[in-house]
Design a protein around this motif. Structure first.
Motif, short mmCIF file in Angstrom:
data_model
loop_
_atom_site.label_atom_id
_atom_site.label_comp_id
_atom_site.label_asym_id
_atom_site.label_seq_id
_atom_site.Cartn_x
_atom_site.Cartn_y
_atom_site.Cartn_z
N GLU A 170 0.84 -1.19 0.00
CA GLU A 170 0.00 0.00 0.00
C GLU A 170 0.88 1.25 0.00
OE1 GLU A 170 -3.23 -0.58 -0.22
OE2 GLU A 170 -3.46 1.59 -0.55
N GLY A 171 0.64 2.15 -0.94
CA GLY A 171 1.38 3.42 -0.94
C GLY A 171 2.69 3.38 -1.70
N CYS A 172 3.13 2.19 -2.14
CA CYS A 172 4.38 2.12 -2.91
C CYS A 172 4.12 2.61 -4.33
CB CYS A 172 4.90 0.68 -2.95
SG CYS A 172 6.37 0.50 -3.98
N VAL A 173 5.06 3.36 -4.87
CA VAL A 173 4.89 3.95 -6.20
C VAL A 173 4.78 2.86 -7.29
CG1 VAL A 173 7.34 4.19 -6.77
CG2 VAL A 173 5.72 5.89 -7.62
N MET A 174 5.20 1.62 -6.97
CA MET A 174 5.15 0.55 -7.96
C MET A 174 3.82 -0.20 -7.96
SD MET A 174 7.79 1.08 -9.62
CE MET A 174 7.56 -0.22 -10.83
N GLN A 175 2.82 0.29 -7.21
CA GLN A 175 1.49 -0.29 -7.32
C GLN A 175 0.91 0.06 -8.69
OE1 GLN A 175 -0.42 1.28 -3.62
NE2 GLN A 175 -1.16 -0.82 -3.43
N GLN A 176 0.01 -0.80 -9.18
CA GLN A 176 -0.64 -0.55 -10.47
C GLN A 176 -1.64 0.58 -10.32
OE1 GLN A 176 -0.23 -1.42 -13.90
NE2 GLN A 176 -0.80 -3.53 -13.54
N MET A 177 -1.68 1.50 -11.30
CA MET A 177 -2.65 2.60 -11.25
C MET A 177 -3.71 2.39 -12.30
SD MET A 177 0.23 5.55 -10.92
CE MET A 177 1.17 4.64 -12.12
N SER A 178 -4.98 2.46 -11.89
CA SER A 178 -6.04 2.08 -12.83
C SER A 178 -6.74 3.27 -13.49
CB SER A 178 -7.07 1.21 -12.13
OG SER A 178 -7.56 1.91 -11.01
N ASP A 179 -6.76 4.41 -12.84
CA ASP A 179 -7.41 5.57 -13.46
C ASP A 179 -6.86 6.87 -12.88
OD1 ASP A 179 -8.70 6.21 -11.04
OD2 ASP A 179 -10.31 4.82 -11.49
N VAL A 180 -7.38 7.98 -13.36
CA VAL A 180 -6.84 9.29 -12.97
C VAL A 180 -7.04 9.54 -11.47
CG1 VAL A 180 -6.96 11.77 -13.33
CG2 VAL A 180 -7.19 10.23 -15.26
N ASN A 181 -8.22 9.13 -10.93
CA ASN A 181 -8.48 9.37 -9.51
C ASN A 181 -7.48 8.64 -8.64
OD1 ASN A 181 -10.66 10.99 -10.05
ND2 ASN A 181 -12.09 9.27 -10.08
N CYS A 182 -7.19 7.41 -9.07
CA CYS A 182 -6.26 6.60 -8.28
C CYS A 182 -4.84 7.15 -8.40
CB CYS A 182 -6.43 5.15 -8.72
SG CYS A 182 -5.01 4.21 -9.07
N LEU A 183 -4.48 7.61 -9.60
CA LEU A 183 -3.16 8.22 -9.79
C LEU A 183 -3.02 9.46 -8.91
CD1 LEU A 183 -0.47 8.92 -11.26
CD2 LEU A 183 -1.85 10.11 -12.94
N ARG A 184 -4.04 10.30 -8.96
CA ARG A 184 -4.01 11.57 -8.23
C ARG A 184 -3.91 11.32 -6.72
NH1 ARG A 184 -7.85 14.39 -6.09
NH2 ARG A 184 -7.53 16.63 -5.77
N ALA A 185 -4.72 10.38 -6.25
CA ALA A 185 -4.71 10.05 -4.82
C ALA A 185 -3.33 9.55 -4.41
CB ALA A 185 -5.77 9.00 -4.52
N MET A 186 -2.74 8.67 -5.22
CA MET A 186 -1.43 8.13 -4.88
C MET A 186 -0.36 9.19 -4.93
SD MET A 186 -1.36 4.37 -6.60
CE MET A 186 0.24 3.94 -5.96
N ALA A 187 -0.45 10.06 -5.97
CA ALA A 187 0.56 11.10 -6.14
C ALA A 187 0.53 12.09 -4.98
CB ALA A 187 0.35 11.81 -7.47
N LEU A 188 -0.67 12.33 -4.44
CA LEU A 188 -0.81 13.32 -3.37
C LEU A 188 -0.73 12.70 -1.98
CD1 LEU A 188 -3.69 15.44 -4.93
CD2 LEU A 188 -1.28 16.08 -4.77
N SER A 189 -0.58 11.39 -1.93
CA SER A 189 -0.55 10.72 -0.61
C SER A 189 0.74 11.07 0.13
CB SER A 189 -0.68 9.21 -0.77
OG SER A 189 0.53 8.67 -1.23
N GLY A 190 0.79 10.67 1.38
CA GLY A 190 1.88 11.09 2.28
C GLY A 190 3.28 10.76 1.83
N LYS A 191 3.45 9.69 1.03
CA LYS A 191 4.80 9.22 0.69
C LYS A 191 5.51 10.22 -0.23
CE LYS A 191 4.14 4.84 2.20
NZ LYS A 191 4.98 3.99 3.00
N ARG A 192 6.71 10.57 0.16
CA ARG A 192 7.48 11.53 -0.63
C ARG A 192 8.93 11.07 -0.74
NH1 ARG A 192 3.54 12.71 -2.19
NH2 ARG A 192 2.30 14.58 -2.14
N GLY A 193 9.63 11.66 -1.66
CA GLY A 193 11.06 11.39 -1.79
C GLY A 193 11.36 9.92 -1.92
N LYS A 194 12.40 9.48 -1.25
CA LYS A 194 12.82 8.08 -1.37
C LYS A 194 11.77 7.12 -0.82
CE LYS A 194 17.78 8.98 -1.40
NZ LYS A 194 17.68 10.43 -1.63
N ASP A 195 10.89 7.62 0.07
CA ASP A 195 9.87 6.76 0.65
C ASP A 195 8.78 6.38 -0.34
OD1 ASP A 195 11.15 6.80 3.03
OD2 ASP A 195 9.95 8.42 3.88
#
Ligand code: ZN
Ligand code: ZN
Length: 223
Positions: A170-195
Protein backbone atom coordinates in the motif's frame (compact mmCIF):
# COMPACT_ATOMS: atom_id res chain seq x y z
CA UNK A 1 25.97 6.89 -14.24
CA UNK A 2 22.68 6.95 -16.14
CA UNK A 3 21.93 9.92 -18.39
CA UNK A 4 18.32 10.66 -19.21
CA UNK A 5 17.33 12.96 -22.05
CA UNK A 6 13.85 14.39 -21.49
CA UNK A 7 11.96 15.52 -24.59
CA UNK A 8 8.34 16.18 -25.55
CA UNK A 9 5.97 16.87 -28.40
CA UNK A 10 4.72 20.29 -29.50
CA UNK A 11 1.40 19.82 -27.67
CA UNK A 12 3.09 20.26 -24.27
CA UNK A 13 2.46 23.87 -23.19
CA UNK A 14 4.76 26.05 -21.06
CA UNK A 15 2.96 25.29 -17.81
CA UNK A 16 3.20 21.51 -18.28
CA UNK A 17 6.83 21.91 -19.44
CA UNK A 18 7.69 23.74 -16.22
CA UNK A 19 6.10 20.98 -14.12
CA UNK A 20 8.05 18.34 -16.08
CA UNK A 21 11.25 20.23 -15.23
CA UNK A 22 10.25 20.34 -11.54
CA UNK A 23 9.42 16.63 -11.61
CA UNK A 24 12.82 15.84 -13.14
CA UNK A 25 14.48 17.76 -10.31
CA UNK A 26 12.47 15.75 -7.80
CA UNK A 27 13.59 12.51 -9.48
CA UNK A 28 17.22 13.67 -9.32
CA UNK A 29 16.76 13.84 -5.55
CA UNK A 30 15.27 10.34 -5.41
CA UNK A 31 17.48 8.27 -7.74
CA UNK A 32 21.26 8.22 -7.23
CA UNK A 33 23.65 7.87 -10.19
CA UNK A 34 21.19 9.51 -12.62
CA UNK A 35 21.42 12.78 -14.53
CA UNK A 36 18.34 14.33 -16.11
CA UNK A 37 18.81 16.60 -19.13
CA UNK A 38 15.59 18.48 -19.86
CA UNK A 39 15.64 19.27 -23.60
CA UNK A 40 11.93 19.72 -24.32
CA UNK A 41 11.22 20.35 -27.98
CA UNK A 42 14.78 21.54 -28.69
CA UNK A 43 16.36 19.80 -31.66
CA UNK A 44 18.16 16.64 -30.72
CA UNK A 45 18.35 15.21 -34.22
CA UNK A 46 18.26 16.60 -37.77
CA UNK A 47 15.50 14.29 -38.90
CA UNK A 48 13.57 13.08 -35.88
CA UNK A 49 10.88 14.76 -33.84
CA UNK A 50 8.38 13.32 -31.38
CA UNK A 51 5.60 14.87 -33.49
CA UNK A 52 6.91 12.93 -36.50
CA UNK A 53 6.93 9.66 -34.58
CA UNK A 54 3.38 10.30 -33.38
CA UNK A 55 2.23 11.08 -36.93
CA UNK A 56 3.54 7.67 -38.06
CA UNK A 57 2.05 5.71 -35.14
CA UNK A 58 -1.09 3.59 -35.31
CA UNK A 59 -4.24 5.29 -33.96
CA UNK A 60 -7.37 4.04 -32.21
CA UNK A 61 -10.25 6.41 -31.44
CA UNK A 62 -7.94 9.40 -31.25
CA UNK A 63 -5.43 7.54 -29.08
CA UNK A 64 -1.86 6.84 -30.18
CA UNK A 65 -0.26 3.40 -29.93
CA UNK A 66 2.47 3.83 -27.32
CA UNK A 67 4.58 0.97 -28.69
CA UNK A 68 4.87 2.57 -32.13
CA UNK A 69 6.39 5.73 -30.63
CA UNK A 70 8.84 3.78 -28.46
CA UNK A 71 9.77 1.42 -31.31
CA UNK A 72 10.38 4.43 -33.56
CA UNK A 73 12.67 5.96 -30.96
CA UNK A 74 14.58 2.75 -30.32
CA UNK A 75 15.12 2.23 -34.07
CA UNK A 76 16.65 5.66 -34.63
CA UNK A 77 20.32 5.74 -35.28
CA UNK A 78 21.22 8.70 -33.15
CA UNK A 79 24.98 8.38 -33.02
CA UNK A 80 25.38 11.33 -30.69
CA UNK A 81 22.80 9.99 -28.25
CA UNK A 82 23.87 6.38 -28.44
CA UNK A 83 27.55 7.18 -28.01
CA UNK A 84 26.67 9.16 -24.93
CA UNK A 85 24.45 6.23 -23.89
CA UNK A 86 21.45 8.41 -23.24
CA UNK A 87 18.25 6.93 -21.93
CA UNK A 88 15.09 8.70 -23.08
CA UNK A 89 12.04 10.02 -21.24
CA UNK A 90 9.45 11.22 -23.73
CA UNK A 91 6.34 13.22 -22.82
CA UNK A 92 3.31 13.51 -25.02
CA UNK A 93 0.12 15.53 -24.79
CA UNK A 94 -1.71 12.73 -26.65
CA UNK A 95 -3.66 9.94 -24.97
CA UNK A 96 -1.89 6.58 -25.30
CA UNK A 97 -3.00 2.96 -25.58
CA UNK A 98 -0.73 -0.08 -25.45
CA UNK A 99 -1.62 -2.11 -28.54
CA UNK A 100 -2.35 -5.76 -27.74
CA UNK A 101 -2.99 -5.29 -24.02
CA UNK A 102 -6.53 -5.47 -22.58
CA UNK A 103 -6.60 -1.91 -21.24
CA UNK A 104 -8.16 1.18 -22.78
CA UNK A 105 -5.31 3.61 -22.07
CA UNK A 106 -1.94 3.89 -20.35
CA UNK A 107 -0.27 6.70 -18.39
CA UNK A 108 3.17 5.52 -19.43
CA UNK A 109 5.26 2.61 -20.64
CA UNK A 110 8.90 1.60 -20.31
CA UNK A 111 10.78 -0.48 -22.84
CA UNK A 112 14.54 -1.06 -22.73
CA UNK A 113 16.09 2.40 -22.38
CA UNK A 114 12.98 4.41 -23.21
CA UNK A 115 10.14 5.75 -21.08
CA UNK A 116 7.03 7.28 -22.63
CA UNK A 117 4.54 9.28 -20.54
CA UNK A 118 1.24 10.88 -21.45
CA UNK A 119 -0.18 13.87 -19.57
CA UNK A 120 -3.43 13.83 -21.57
CA UNK A 121 -5.60 12.58 -18.72
CA UNK A 122 -4.37 14.93 -15.97
CA UNK A 123 -2.90 18.00 -17.66
CA UNK A 124 -5.88 20.08 -16.50
CA UNK A 125 -4.97 19.65 -12.80
CA UNK A 126 -3.57 22.64 -10.83
CA UNK A 127 0.24 23.02 -10.78
CA UNK A 128 1.01 21.15 -7.55
CA UNK A 129 -1.22 18.17 -8.43
CA UNK A 130 0.03 18.11 -12.02
CA UNK A 131 3.63 18.03 -10.86
CA UNK A 132 2.83 15.31 -8.29
CA UNK A 133 1.26 13.12 -10.99
CA UNK A 134 4.15 13.64 -13.44
CA UNK A 135 6.69 12.81 -10.70
CA UNK A 136 4.70 9.78 -9.59
CA UNK A 137 4.59 8.23 -13.05
CA UNK A 138 8.21 9.17 -13.80
CA UNK A 139 9.25 7.37 -10.58
CA UNK A 140 7.04 4.40 -11.45
CA UNK A 141 8.48 3.99 -14.96
CA UNK A 142 12.06 4.55 -13.71
CA UNK A 143 11.25 1.86 -11.14
CA UNK A 144 10.38 -0.54 -13.98
CA UNK A 145 13.60 0.41 -15.76
CA UNK A 146 15.61 -0.37 -12.64
CA UNK A 147 13.79 -3.69 -12.02
CA UNK A 148 11.64 -2.67 -9.04
CA UNK A 149 9.07 -5.43 -8.33
CA UNK A 150 10.29 -7.43 -11.33
CA UNK A 151 8.94 -10.97 -11.20
CA UNK A 152 7.11 -10.24 -7.94
CA UNK A 153 3.98 -12.26 -7.23
CA UNK A 154 1.72 -9.49 -6.03
CA UNK A 155 -1.32 -11.75 -5.88
CA UNK A 156 -2.93 -10.10 -8.90
CA UNK A 157 -0.97 -11.93 -11.60
CA UNK A 158 -3.50 -14.76 -11.61
CA UNK A 159 -6.14 -12.26 -12.74
CA UNK A 160 -4.06 -11.17 -15.74
CA UNK A 161 -0.33 -11.20 -16.60
CA UNK A 162 -0.50 -7.42 -17.10
CA UNK A 163 -0.44 -7.12 -13.31
CA UNK A 164 3.01 -8.73 -13.09
CA UNK A 165 6.03 -6.67 -12.07
CA UNK A 166 4.01 -4.43 -9.77
CA UNK A 167 4.05 -4.04 -6.03
CA UNK A 168 1.52 -5.21 -3.47
CA UNK A 169 2.53 -2.71 -0.78
CA UNK A 170 0.00 0.00 0.00
CA UNK A 171 1.38 3.42 -0.94
CA UNK A 172 4.38 2.12 -2.91
CA UNK A 173 4.89 3.95 -6.20
CA UNK A 174 5.15 0.55 -7.96
CA UNK A 175 1.49 -0.29 -7.32
CA UNK A 176 -0.64 -0.55 -10.47
CA UNK A 177 -2.65 2.60 -11.25
CA UNK A 178 -6.04 2.08 -12.83
CA UNK A 179 -7.41 5.57 -13.46
CA UNK A 180 -6.84 9.29 -12.97
CA UNK A 181 -8.48 9.37 -9.51
CA UNK A 182 -6.26 6.60 -8.28
CA UNK A 183 -3.16 8.22 -9.79
CA UNK A 184 -4.01 11.57 -8.23
CA UNK A 185 -4.71 10.05 -4.82
CA UNK A 186 -1.43 8.13 -4.88
CA UNK A 187 0.56 11.10 -6.14
CA UNK A 188 -0.81 13.32 -3.37
CA UNK A 189 -0.55 10.72 -0.61
CA UNK A 190 1.88 11.09 2.28
CA UNK A 191 4.80 9.22 0.69
CA UNK A 192 7.48 11.53 -0.63
CA UNK A 193 11.06 11.39 -1.79
CA UNK A 194 12.82 8.08 -1.37
CA UNK A 195 9.87 6.76 0.65
CA UNK A 196 7.85 6.52 -2.54
CA UNK A 197 9.36 3.07 -2.96
CA UNK A 198 8.73 0.39 -0.35
CA UNK A 199 11.77 -1.38 1.09
CA UNK A 200 11.37 -4.40 -1.22
CA UNK A 201 11.27 -2.23 -4.34
CA UNK A 202 14.23 -0.14 -3.14
CA UNK A 203 16.22 -3.36 -2.64
CA UNK A 204 15.25 -4.59 -6.12
CA UNK A 205 16.55 -1.38 -7.67
CA UNK A 206 19.72 -1.22 -5.63
CA UNK A 207 21.35 -3.94 -7.72
CA UNK A 208 20.81 -2.15 -10.98
CA UNK A 209 21.10 1.45 -9.89
CA UNK A 210 24.34 1.13 -7.99
CA UNK A 211 24.44 -0.68 -4.68
CA UNK A 212 27.79 -2.12 -5.68
CA UNK A 213 29.34 1.17 -6.77
CA UNK A 214 29.58 4.46 -5.00
CA UNK A 215 26.34 6.40 -4.97
CA UNK A 216 26.79 9.69 -6.77
CA UNK A 217 24.37 12.56 -6.33
CA UNK A 218 22.20 13.09 -9.39
CA UNK A 219 21.77 16.35 -11.25
CA UNK A 220 19.01 17.90 -13.30
CA UNK A 221 19.81 20.44 -16.00
CA UNK A 222 17.21 22.36 -17.95
CA UNK A 223 18.45 23.45 -21.37
ZN1 ZN B 1 3.81 -0.17 -14.15
ZN1 ZN C 1 7.04 -1.64 -3.62
Amino acid sequence: MFNFLIVWDSGIDNRVAKMIGNAAMECAGIFPNCNFHVYGTKRFSDTVSIDGLIANAKMRNGQVNAYDIVDGLERMDWKMLKNARFHMIVFTSRDLYPDGLPVNFCFGIQLHTTILQSVARYRHLPDNELQACITHIMCHELGHMFDAARGRDNGLVKIHPIYADHCEHEGCVMQQMSDVNCLRAMALSGKRGKDRFCLNCSMDMAFKIGATRMKVRSNCRIY
